[in-house]
Scaffold this motif. Structure first.
Motif, PDB file in Angstrom:
ATOM      1  N   LYS A 190      57.589  16.276  37.752  1.00 29.54           N
ATOM      2  CA  LYS A 190      58.643  15.548  36.276  1.00 29.54           C
ATOM      3  C   LYS A 190      57.412  15.238  35.224  1.00 29.54           C
ATOM      4  CE  LYS A 190      61.613  12.791  35.186  1.00 29.54           C
ATOM      5  NZ  LYS A 190      62.654  11.434  35.930  1.00 29.54           N
ATOM      6  N   ASN A 191      55.963  14.382  36.091  1.00 31.29           N
ATOM      7  CA  ASN A 191      55.096  13.869  34.891  1.00 31.29           C
ATOM      8  C   ASN A 191      53.822  14.053  35.026  1.00 31.29           C
ATOM      9  OD1 ASN A 191      57.292  12.028  34.446  1.00 31.29           O
ATOM     10  ND2 ASN A 191      56.840  10.512  36.795  1.00 31.29           N
ATOM     11  N   ILE A 192      53.603  15.378  35.726  1.00 33.08           N
ATOM     12  CA  ILE A 192      52.092  15.822  35.709  1.00 33.08           C
ATOM     13  C   ILE A 192      52.011  16.843  34.468  1.00 33.08           C
ATOM     14  CG2 ILE A 192      51.184  17.894  36.703  1.00 33.08           C
ATOM     15  CD1 ILE A 192      52.468  17.476  39.817  1.00 33.08           C
ATOM     16  N   THR A 193      50.592  17.105  34.270  1.00 31.41           N
ATOM     17  CA  THR A 193      50.566  17.627  32.867  1.00 31.41           C
ATOM     18  C   THR A 193      49.235  18.795  33.880  1.00 31.41           C
ATOM     19  OG1 THR A 193      49.986  15.616  31.241  1.00 31.41           O
ATOM     20  CG2 THR A 193      48.524  17.284  30.897  1.00 31.41           C
ATOM     21  N   LYS A 194      49.949  19.706  33.609  1.00 34.37           N
ATOM     22  CA  LYS A 194      49.116  21.300  34.222  1.00 34.37           C
ATOM     23  C   LYS A 194      48.475  21.209  33.229  1.00 34.37           C
ATOM     24  CE  LYS A 194      53.378  23.701  34.471  1.00 34.37           C
ATOM     25  NZ  LYS A 194      53.743  21.869  33.938  1.00 34.37           N
ATOM     26  N   TYR A 233      29.130  20.878  33.547  1.00 29.84           N
ATOM     27  CA  TYR A 233      30.526  20.449  32.482  1.00 29.84           C
ATOM     28  C   TYR A 233      32.129  20.780  32.767  1.00 29.84           C
ATOM     29  CZ  TYR A 233      34.206  23.692  29.871  1.00 29.84           C
ATOM     30  OH  TYR A 233      34.757  23.951  29.409  1.00 29.84           O
ATOM     31  N   PHE A 234      32.473  20.829  34.711  1.00 31.38           N
ATOM     32  CA  PHE A 234      33.465  20.855  34.571  1.00 31.38           C
ATOM     33  C   PHE A 234      33.934  19.531  35.127  1.00 31.38           C
ATOM     34  CE2 PHE A 234      32.130  25.428  35.482  1.00 31.38           C
ATOM     35  CZ  PHE A 234      33.601  25.946  35.407  1.00 31.38           C
ATOM     36  N   GLN A 235      33.235  18.400  35.921  1.00 26.79           N
ATOM     37  CA  GLN A 235      33.405  17.716  35.519  1.00 26.79           C
ATOM     38  C   GLN A 235      33.509  16.445  34.214  1.00 26.79           C
ATOM     39  OE1 GLN A 235      33.873  15.999  38.724  1.00 26.79           O
ATOM     40  NE2 GLN A 235      33.624  17.527  39.446  1.00 26.79           N
ATOM     41  N   ARG A 236      32.804  16.761  33.337  1.00 25.79           N
ATOM     42  CA  ARG A 236      33.173  16.392  32.251  1.00 25.79           C
ATOM     43  C   ARG A 236      34.469  16.766  31.588  1.00 25.79           C
ATOM     44  NH1 ARG A 236      27.389  17.652  29.366  1.00 25.79           N
ATOM     45  NH2 ARG A 236      26.121  15.869  30.255  1.00 25.79           N
ATOM     46  N   ALA A 237      34.765  18.370  31.470  1.00 28.55           N
ATOM     47  CA  ALA A 237      36.274  18.217  31.497  1.00 28.55           C
ATOM     48  C   ALA A 237      37.223  17.741  32.191  1.00 28.55           C
ATOM     49  CB  ALA A 237      36.250  20.099  31.616  1.00 28.55           C
ATOM     50  N   PHE A 238      36.966  17.975  33.220  1.00 26.79           N
ATOM     51  CA  PHE A 238      38.334  17.026  33.730  1.00 26.79           C
ATOM     52  C   PHE A 238      38.646  15.524  33.339  1.00 26.79           C
ATOM     53  CE2 PHE A 238      37.034  20.190  37.781  1.00 26.79           C
ATOM     54  CZ  PHE A 238      37.820  21.018  37.897  1.00 26.79           C
ATOM     55  N   ASP A 239      37.781  14.700  33.358  1.00 26.59           N
ATOM     56  CA  ASP A 239      37.304  13.508  32.923  1.00 26.59           C
ATOM     57  C   ASP A 239      37.695  13.673  31.528  1.00 26.59           C
ATOM     58  OD1 ASP A 239      35.831  12.809  35.394  1.00 26.59           O
ATOM     59  OD2 ASP A 239      34.251  12.281  34.589  1.00 26.59           O
ATOM     60  N   PHE A 240      37.730  14.703  30.796  1.00 23.68           N
ATOM     61  CA  PHE A 240      37.964  14.507  29.496  1.00 23.68           C
ATOM     62  C   PHE A 240      40.098  14.145  29.868  1.00 23.68           C
ATOM     63  CE2 PHE A 240      40.648  16.757  26.012  1.00 23.68           C
ATOM     64  CZ  PHE A 240      40.286  16.110  24.763  1.00 23.68           C
ATOM     65  N   PHE A 241      40.066  15.103  30.160  1.00 23.75           N
ATOM     66  CA  PHE A 241      41.683  15.474  30.065  1.00 23.75           C
ATOM     67  C   PHE A 241      42.254  14.227  31.514  1.00 23.75           C
ATOM     68  CE2 PHE A 241      41.181  19.836  29.683  1.00 23.75           C
ATOM     69  CZ  PHE A 241      42.113  19.188  28.228  1.00 23.75           C
ATOM     70  N   ARG A 242      41.084  13.269  32.095  1.00 21.43           N
ATOM     71  CA  ARG A 242      41.560  12.378  33.297  1.00 21.43           C
ATOM     72  C   ARG A 242      41.928  10.953  31.939  1.00 21.43           C
ATOM     73  NH1 ARG A 242      38.045  14.084  37.340  1.00 21.43           N
ATOM     74  NH2 ARG A 242      38.755  15.479  39.021  1.00 21.43           N
ATOM     75  N   LYS A 243      41.237  11.083  31.129  1.00 24.14           N
ATOM     76  CA  LYS A 243      41.073   9.824  30.213  1.00 24.14           C
ATOM     77  C   LYS A 243      42.155  10.176  29.461  1.00 24.14           C
ATOM     78  CE  LYS A 243      36.518   8.357  31.155  1.00 24.14           C
ATOM     79  NZ  LYS A 243      35.035   9.179  30.655  1.00 24.14           N
ATOM     80  N   PRO A 252      48.440  11.629  30.949  1.00 23.00           N
ATOM     81  CA  PRO A 252      48.409  10.923  32.586  1.00 23.00           C
ATOM     82  C   PRO A 252      49.211  11.644  33.985  1.00 23.00           C
ATOM     83  CG  PRO A 252      50.683  11.356  30.956  1.00 23.00           C
ATOM     84  CD  PRO A 252      49.811  11.824  30.113  1.00 23.00           C
ATOM     85  N   TYR A 253      48.022  11.810  34.419  1.00 20.16           N
ATOM     86  CA  TYR A 253      48.791  12.732  35.673  1.00 20.16           C
ATOM     87  C   TYR A 253      48.265  13.882  36.170  1.00 20.16           C
ATOM     88  CZ  TYR A 253      51.927   9.008  36.763  1.00 20.16           C
ATOM     89  OH  TYR A 253      52.060   7.336  36.906  1.00 20.16           O
TER      90      TYR A 253
END
Length: 278
Positions: A144-148, A175-185, A188-189
């Motif tokens: 419901k609140n997930i961002t895929k 690269y992937f960790q930077r990309a993941f962190d971009f979306f984590r910030k 939501p979720y």
């Protein structure tokens, strides 16, 4: 239009051909060699298909960029949705002989192509099932609140290709960790759903509490990657077209003066986000 290349190439070539019709009003057709594999993916194709053997052999051959510039020069004005060109801009048949995939001129038509190239229901159903399984494997039982965020990791054949052609090393975990962190910030979720031609590398380097591997067959992966709210891509047309036919932000590896490079990286309309790869 040249029909060579793999699935990502063919979709890019189809869109490039369609773009010529949408923008300049020229008559276009694709060879059956391109039509048949795309018909396995999409509900319908708007472009006509023909199989005239004389096209590649006797018709004037141009690469896409040359033809595009020629059409710009010959057309007095671009074709609007309800308008007609002031004159027909070609006086001869042309065979596009290369593998065009021009992001900068495709992006303004992204929404149109999303409506035109709709994946078949059986592929969409399988892709949604893989997404649900991946989310459940992370211990999340509602989206419901997930961002895929879909993630495509191309390695195998491209490792040597980008080394020899672009003098680039393979994308690594950074690269992937930077990309993941971009979306984590940013959202939501976020949940990151990874597909790849190298599952072993992904499972050893990328899997985390919010990262799941959901790879399947080529057709299902392509469909799945387009279903994300946002996307993280690597190199190659497969990555590009799967995210282009989706929605939201596309994160891509940026390395100054190296391929791939998208113009208008600061454009809010195009929703392209460069992430340093090194």
């Amino acid at each position: 239009m040249n029909f060579g290349g793999r699935t990502g190439n063919k979709i890019c070539q189809y869109m490039s051909l369609s773009l010529l019709r949408k923008v300049f009003g020229v008559r276009v057709s694709m060879l059956s060699s391109m039509q048949k594999p795309l018909e396995h993916l999409f509900i319908k194709l708007d472009l006509p298909g023909e199989n005239p053997k004389c096209f590649p052999r006797y018709t004037k051959q141009l690469n896409f960029s040359v033809l595009y510039r020629k059409l710009v020069a010959e057309s007095h004005e671009l074709v609007l949705p309800d308008a007609q060109p002031t004159h027909y801009p070609l006086n001869e048949s042309v065979y596009v002989s290369d593998y065009p995939c021009p992001p900068d001129i495709l992006f303004p038509l992204r929404d149109q192509f999303r409506q035109e190239l709709v994946f078949k229901k059986e592929l969409t159903d399988k892709a949604r099932q893989k997404i649900a399984e991946g989310i459940k494997a992370l211990g999340i039982y509602t989206n419901k609140n997930i961002t895929k965020v879909t993630v495509h990791v191309r390695r195998t054949d491209y490792i040597e290709h980008i080394k020899s052609r672009y003098q680039l090393t393979p994308l690594d975990k950074l690269y992937f960790q930077r990309a993941f962190d971009f979306f984590r910030k940013k959202v939501p979720y976020p949940v990151f759903l990874v597909t790849s031609d190298d599952p072993k590398w992904c499972k050893e380097n990328l899997i985390d509490k919010d990262v799941a591997f959901v790879g399947s067959s080529m057709e299902v992966d392509l469909t799945l990657l387009s279903l994300g709210d946002h996307h993280i891509i690597t190199y190659g047309t497969f990555s590009f077209v799967s995210s282009f036919l989706g929605r939201g932000i596309i994160v891509y590896p940026y390395n100054e003066n190296k391929w791939p490079f998208f113009s208008c990286t600061d454009s809010k309309i195009f929703q392209l986000q460069p992430i340093p790869r090194d």
